[in-house]
Design a protein around this motif. Structure first.
Motif, PDB file in Angstrom:
ATOM      1  N   UNK A  17       0.813  -1.213   0.000  1.00 36.69           N
ATOM      2  CA  UNK A  17       0.000   0.000   0.000  1.00 36.69           C
ATOM      3  C   UNK A  17       0.848   1.265   0.000  1.00 36.69           C
ATOM      4  N   UNK A  18       2.045   1.184   0.555  1.00 36.65           N
ATOM      5  CA  UNK A  18       2.928   2.349   0.607  1.00 36.65           C
ATOM      6  C   UNK A  18       3.866   2.422  -0.590  1.00 36.65           C
ATOM      7  N   UNK A  19       4.235   1.281  -1.146  1.00 34.84           N
ATOM      8  CA  UNK A  19       5.241   1.253  -2.198  1.00 34.84           C
ATOM      9  C   UNK A  19       4.662   1.218  -3.605  1.00 34.84           C
ATOM     10  N   UNK A  20       3.444   0.727  -3.763  1.00 35.38           N
ATOM     11  CA  UNK A  20       2.810   0.594  -5.083  1.00 35.38           C
ATOM     12  C   UNK A  20       1.581   1.495  -5.076  1.00 35.38           C
ATOM     13  N   UNK A  21       1.733   2.747  -5.506  1.00 29.81           N
ATOM     14  CA  UNK A  21       0.724   3.770  -5.238  1.00 29.81           C
ATOM     15  C   UNK A  21       0.024   4.323  -6.474  1.00 29.81           C
ATOM     16  N   UNK A  22       0.436   3.947  -7.679  1.00 25.30           N
ATOM     17  CA  UNK A  22      -0.206   4.499  -8.876  1.00 25.30           C
ATOM     18  C   UNK A  22      -1.643   4.002  -8.980  1.00 25.30           C
ATOM     19  N   UNK A  23      -2.516   4.835  -9.591  1.00 26.11           N
ATOM     20  CA  UNK A  23      -3.923   4.456  -9.757  1.00 26.11           C
ATOM     21  C   UNK A  23      -4.100   3.409 -10.838  1.00 26.11           C
ATOM     22  N   UNK A  24      -3.160   3.357 -11.805  1.00 28.43           N
ATOM     23  CA  UNK A  24      -3.264   2.405 -12.913  1.00 28.43           C
ATOM     24  C   UNK A  24      -1.877   1.958 -13.335  1.00 28.43           C
ATOM     25  N   UNK A  25      -1.804   0.738 -13.852  1.00 30.95           N
ATOM     26  CA  UNK A  25      -0.542   0.178 -14.324  1.00 30.95           C
ATOM     27  C   UNK A  25      -0.769  -0.538 -15.649  1.00 30.95           C
ATOM     28  N   UNK A  26       0.229  -0.478 -16.514  1.00 33.95           N
ATOM     29  CA  UNK A  26       0.245  -1.315 -17.712  1.00 33.95           C
ATOM     30  C   UNK A  26       1.025  -2.576 -17.363  1.00 33.95           C
ATOM     31  N   UNK A  27       0.328  -3.692 -17.351  1.00 36.37           N
ATOM     32  CA  UNK A  27       0.902  -4.951 -16.882  1.00 36.37           C
ATOM     33  C   UNK A  27       1.162  -5.861 -18.079  1.00 36.37           C
ATOM     34  N   UNK A  28       2.410  -6.289 -18.214  1.00 32.08           N
ATOM     35  CA  UNK A  28       2.802  -7.217 -19.270  1.00 32.08           C
ATOM     36  C   UNK A  28       3.089  -8.571 -18.643  1.00 32.08           C
ATOM     37  N   UNK A  29       2.374  -9.588 -19.124  1.00 33.27           N
ATOM     38  CA  UNK A  29       2.528 -10.929 -18.583  1.00 33.27           C
ATOM     39  C   UNK A  29       3.520 -11.750 -19.373  1.00 33.27           C
ATOM     40  N   UNK A  30       3.664 -13.014 -19.040  1.00 36.79           N
ATOM     41  CA  UNK A  30       4.658 -13.880 -19.684  1.00 36.79           C
ATOM     42  C   UNK A  30       4.390 -14.119 -21.171  1.00 36.79           C
ATOM     43  N   UNK A  31       3.148 -13.897 -21.619  1.00 38.56           N
ATOM     44  CA  UNK A  31       2.840 -14.078 -23.042  1.00 38.56           C
ATOM     45  C   UNK A  31       3.209 -12.852 -23.877  1.00 38.56           C
ATOM     46  N   UNK A  32       3.594 -11.762 -23.198  1.00 38.44           N
ATOM     47  CA  UNK A  32       3.930 -10.533 -23.907  1.00 38.44           C
ATOM     48  C   UNK A  32       2.748  -9.603 -24.120  1.00 38.44           C
ATOM     49  N   UNK A  33       1.559 -10.034 -23.720  1.00 36.57           N
ATOM     50  CA  UNK A  33       0.360  -9.203 -23.843  1.00 36.57           C
ATOM     51  C   UNK A  33       0.359  -8.163 -22.723  1.00 36.57           C
ATOM     52  N   UNK A  34       0.033  -6.910 -23.067  1.00 36.59           N
ATOM     53  CA  UNK A  34      -0.032  -5.825 -22.090  1.00 36.59           C
ATOM     54  C   UNK A  34      -1.482  -5.453 -21.830  1.00 36.59           C
ATOM     55  N   UNK A  35      -1.817  -5.328 -20.547  1.00 35.20           N
ATOM     56  CA  UNK A  35      -3.175  -4.986 -20.141  1.00 35.20           C
ATOM     57  C   UNK A  35      -3.149  -3.800 -19.188  1.00 35.20           C
ATOM     58  N   UNK A  36      -4.279  -3.108 -19.063  1.00 33.69           N
ATOM     59  CA  UNK A  36      -4.415  -2.008 -18.119  1.00 33.69           C
ATOM     60  C   UNK A  36      -5.083  -2.536 -16.857  1.00 33.69           C
ATOM     61  N   UNK A  37      -4.382  -2.406 -15.718  1.00 41.52           N
ATOM     62  CA  UNK A  37      -4.907  -2.856 -14.436  1.00 41.52           C
ATOM     63  C   UNK A  37      -5.043  -1.674 -13.495  1.00 41.52           C
ATOM     64  N   UNK A  38      -6.055  -1.728 -12.635  1.00 44.84           N
ATOM     65  CA  UNK A  38      -6.141  -0.767 -11.549  1.00 44.84           C
ATOM     66  C   UNK A  38      -5.024  -1.039 -10.535  1.00 44.84           C
ATOM     67  N   UNK A  39      -4.603   0.006  -9.837  1.00 42.80           N
ATOM     68  CA  UNK A  39      -3.563  -0.161  -8.832  1.00 42.80           C
ATOM     69  C   UNK A  39      -3.950  -1.152  -7.760  1.00 42.80           C
ATOM     70  N   UNK A  40      -5.222  -1.189  -7.402  1.00 51.09           N
ATOM     71  CA  UNK A  40      -5.689  -2.123  -6.374  1.00 51.09           C
ATOM     72  C   UNK A  40      -5.479  -3.559  -6.800  1.00 51.09           C
ATOM     73  N   UNK A  41      -5.695  -3.861  -8.075  1.00 48.92           N
ATOM     74  CA  UNK A  41      -5.523  -5.227  -8.560  1.00 48.92           C
ATOM     75  C   UNK A  41      -4.042  -5.610  -8.566  1.00 48.92           C
ATOM     76  N   UNK A  42      -3.168  -4.662  -8.893  1.00 44.72           N
ATOM     77  CA  UNK A  42      -1.724  -4.926  -8.846  1.00 44.72           C
ATOM     78  C   UNK A  42      -1.314  -5.235  -7.407  1.00 44.72           C
ATOM     79  N   UNK A  43      -1.813  -4.453  -6.466  1.00 48.22           N
ATOM     80  CA  UNK A  43      -1.472  -4.693  -5.062  1.00 48.22           C
ATOM     81  C   UNK A  43      -2.011  -6.029  -4.574  1.00 48.22           C
ATOM     82  N   UNK A  44      -3.220  -6.397  -5.026  1.00 47.38           N
ATOM     83  CA  UNK A  44      -3.758  -7.720  -4.662  1.00 47.38           C
ATOM     84  C   UNK A  44      -2.877  -8.839  -5.221  1.00 47.38           C
TER      85      UNK A  44
END
Length: 207
Positions: free
Chosen positions: A94-121
């Motif tokens: 909660x203190x270190x990962x604070x952006x509202x949104x992230x572009x997340x790239x997985x092992x397949x190379x596909x990039x998705x838009x995630x909310x910050x809450x989902x990244x923290x989860x």
């Protein structure tokens, strides 16, 4: 030793350190691992174990992130010099990962838009303590504020790397999934779990 006493639950522990074992005390220093380079998780475990077991142990961290540990007054000091480019272990999502949104790239190379809450989860899942013998995940906060994480803790969990880069939040995320409450852009790679514990991997376009 210089620097304030270290509180490991609140400290920025780097991913890798250069370990220097001193020889000035009456007793030799105890090292965290073999060789000059040691992993941050090993440093964290080493300090927690010794500070809990040896009542006379002392560990301090300077403003430069250098950690100095000594088992007792007559022991030599072991010094851990952080590799600042390696990132830090995420122990306070909660203190270190604070952006509202992230572009997340997985092992397949596909990039998705995630909310910050989902990244923290996802990071909390990665950091979950595994049963003995099962692979543990990890999460690192990099110097550019991006996040690298890998899931673990279950024998069927894939050991694949995810990278999350902070980005601007969209004007609207759209409606959430009625099964798992994730957004459409958060489906497919990490997955969710519905209330009835069925896998929710594809966004339902019709309720």
């Amino acid at each position: 030793m210089a620097g304030p006493y270290i509180h490991l639950n609140h400290a920025d522990i780097h991913v890798t350190y250069a370990q220097v074992v001193g020889h000035g005390g009456e007793f030799p220093a105890e090292a965290a691992g073999y060789g000059r380079t040691v992993q941050g998780r090993s440093v964290d475990s080493f300090l927690r174990g010794n500070l809990n077991f040896w009542l006379s142990s002392d560990a301090r961290m300077g403003n430069d992130g250098v950690i100095r540990y000594r088992r007792g007054r007559n022991h030599s000091v072991v010094t851990f010099v952080p590799d600042k480019t390696s990132g830090v272990l995420i122990n306070r999502p909660d203190d270190q990962v604070t952006a509202a949104a992230y572009r997340v790239t997985g092992p397949t190379g596909v990039t998705q838009l995630w909310r910050g809450r989902i990244v923290r989860d996802a990071i909390r899942t990665c950091r979950r303590e595994p049963p003995v013998g099962w692979p543990a995940g990890w999460a690192h906060l990099m110097p550019d504020t991006s996040v690298k994480f890998m899931r673990g803790g279950e024998p069927w969990s894939p050991g694949d790397l995810f990278t999350a880069e902070p980005t601007d939040e969209p004007a609207s995320w759209g409606p959430p999934c009625p099964r798992c409450s994730r957004m459409e852009s958060e489906h497919g790679q990490w997955g969710g779990v519905a209330v009835d514990w069925t896998g929710c991997w594809s966004y339902p376009r019709e309720p």
